[in-house]
Design a protein around this motif. Structure first.
Motif, short mmCIF file in Angstrom:
data_model
loop_
_atom_site.label_atom_id
_atom_site.label_comp_id
_atom_site.label_asym_id
_atom_site.label_seq_id
_atom_site.Cartn_x
_atom_site.Cartn_y
_atom_site.Cartn_z
N ALA A 180 0.85 -1.19 0.00
CA ALA A 180 0.00 0.00 0.00
C ALA A 180 0.88 1.24 0.00
O ALA A 180 1.94 1.26 0.63
N TYR A 181 0.42 2.25 -0.71
CA TYR A 181 1.17 3.49 -0.88
C TYR A 181 0.27 4.68 -0.57
O TYR A 181 -0.91 4.67 -0.96
N ARG A 182 0.81 5.67 0.11
CA ARG A 182 0.07 6.91 0.34
C ARG A 182 0.32 7.79 -0.89
O ARG A 182 1.46 8.14 -1.20
N VAL A 183 -0.75 8.10 -1.60
CA VAL A 183 -0.62 8.93 -2.80
C VAL A 183 -0.75 10.39 -2.38
O VAL A 183 -1.76 10.80 -1.83
N ARG A 184 0.33 11.13 -2.60
CA ARG A 184 0.36 12.54 -2.25
C ARG A 184 1.38 13.23 -3.15
O ARG A 184 1.93 12.61 -4.04
N GLU A 185 1.60 14.51 -2.90
CA GLU A 185 2.56 15.27 -3.70
C GLU A 185 3.88 14.50 -3.82
O GLU A 185 4.40 14.00 -2.83
N ALA A 201 -4.90 1.00 8.81
CA ALA A 201 -5.55 2.27 9.10
C ALA A 201 -6.37 2.75 7.90
O ALA A 201 -7.49 3.23 8.05
N ALA A 202 -5.81 2.58 6.70
CA ALA A 202 -6.55 2.96 5.49
C ALA A 202 -7.81 2.12 5.33
O ALA A 202 -8.89 2.64 5.00
N MET A 203 -7.69 0.83 5.58
CA MET A 203 -8.84 -0.06 5.47
C MET A 203 -9.91 0.30 6.49
O MET A 203 -11.10 0.33 6.18
N GLN A 204 -9.50 0.60 7.70
CA GLN A 204 -10.46 0.98 8.74
C GLN A 204 -11.14 2.30 8.40
O GLN A 204 -12.29 2.52 8.76
N GLY A 205 -10.43 3.17 7.68
CA GLY A 205 -11.00 4.46 7.31
C GLY A 205 -12.16 4.35 6.36
O GLY A 205 -12.99 5.26 6.28
N ILE A 206 -12.27 3.26 5.63
CA ILE A 206 -13.39 3.10 4.71
C ILE A 206 -14.35 2.00 5.16
O ILE A 206 -15.37 1.76 4.52
N ALA A 207 -14.05 1.34 6.28
CA ALA A 207 -14.89 0.25 6.77
C ALA A 207 -16.26 0.78 7.17
O ALA A 207 -16.41 1.91 7.62
N LEU A 208 -17.25 -0.05 6.97
CA LEU A 208 -18.62 0.33 7.34
C LEU A 208 -18.82 0.25 8.83
O LEU A 208 -18.29 -0.52 9.52
N LEU A 233 3.54 2.22 2.60
CA LEU A 233 3.01 2.15 3.97
C LEU A 233 3.37 0.82 4.61
O LEU A 233 3.46 -0.20 3.94
N ASP A 234 3.52 0.85 5.92
CA ASP A 234 3.73 -0.40 6.64
C ASP A 234 2.36 -1.05 6.88
O ASP A 234 1.31 -0.52 6.48
N GLU A 235 2.35 -2.19 7.53
CA GLU A 235 1.10 -2.91 7.77
C GLU A 235 0.11 -2.08 8.57
O GLU A 235 -1.09 -2.08 8.31
N TYR A 236 0.63 -1.32 9.54
CA TYR A 236 -0.23 -0.44 10.34
C TYR A 236 -0.92 0.60 9.44
O TYR A 236 -2.11 0.86 9.57
N GLY A 237 -0.17 1.19 8.51
CA GLY A 237 -0.73 2.18 7.59
C GLY A 237 -1.80 1.60 6.69
O GLY A 237 -2.83 2.22 6.43
#
Length: 162
Positions: free
Chosen positions: A107-112, A155-162, A148-152
């Motif tokens: 997983a990658y954080r897409v930013r500038e 966290a991304a997955m939890q951010g979109i979880a229902l 991203l590491d596994e934690y990142g």
């Protein structure tokens, strides 16, 4: 599906998922100019799923549907989304005659600074006259600083979880 810019979105969190059928794949195809643009005031994560065809593999359409339902997603919602890609019977042999093994998820954080093309690369934020669409390939080995590491990833997955 559903003509959305990103595969998953909840509020200001978005995840774009790209899948490769080789464990050693390092590049992904981006299908539109805005696919790697973050939501307004939000965060975009690019998930690269690598899997390989394998007899007896743990990934089939039916097994994935079963797993998603066990996590609390309604079967009707899954069926609605699968129907949009003409999968009306996720348990049928036609959708399960090939099995895969999961080889990894990055997983990658897409930013500038992330290697991408978006409308800001063009004058006035618009494609040149006569160009209606752009698709391109990103070599993720050039994006290591955004990994991203596994934690990142969690966290991304939890951010979109229902």
């Amino acid at each position: 599906p559903f003509d959305q810019r990103h595969d998953f979105r909840r509020r200001v969190q978005a995840i774009e998922v790209k899948t490769s059928s080789r464990a050693d794949a390092t590049s992904v195809v981006i299908s539109s100019i805005e696919q790697l643009t973050e939501p307004a005031n939000g965060v975009l994560t690019l998930a690269h799923v690598r899997m390989e065809r394998a007899m007896g593999g743990s990934l089939t359409v039916a097994k994935l549907v079963q797993k998603i339902v066990s996590l609390g997603v309604g079967r009707e919602e899954i069926q609605r989304r699968l129907s949009s890609i003409s999968c009306d019977s996720p348990d049928s042999d036609a959708w399960n005659n090939v099995e895969f093994s999961l080889e990894g998820i990055s997983a990658y954080r897409v930013r500038e600074g992330f290697p991408r093309i978006n409308s800001s690369a063009f004058e006035g934020g618009k494609l040149p006259a006569g160009i209606t669409a752009i698709s391109y390939t990103v070599d993720l080995s050039a994006a290591k600083e955004f990994l991203l590491d596994e934690y990142g990833l969690n966290a991304a997955m939890q951010g979109i979880a229902l």
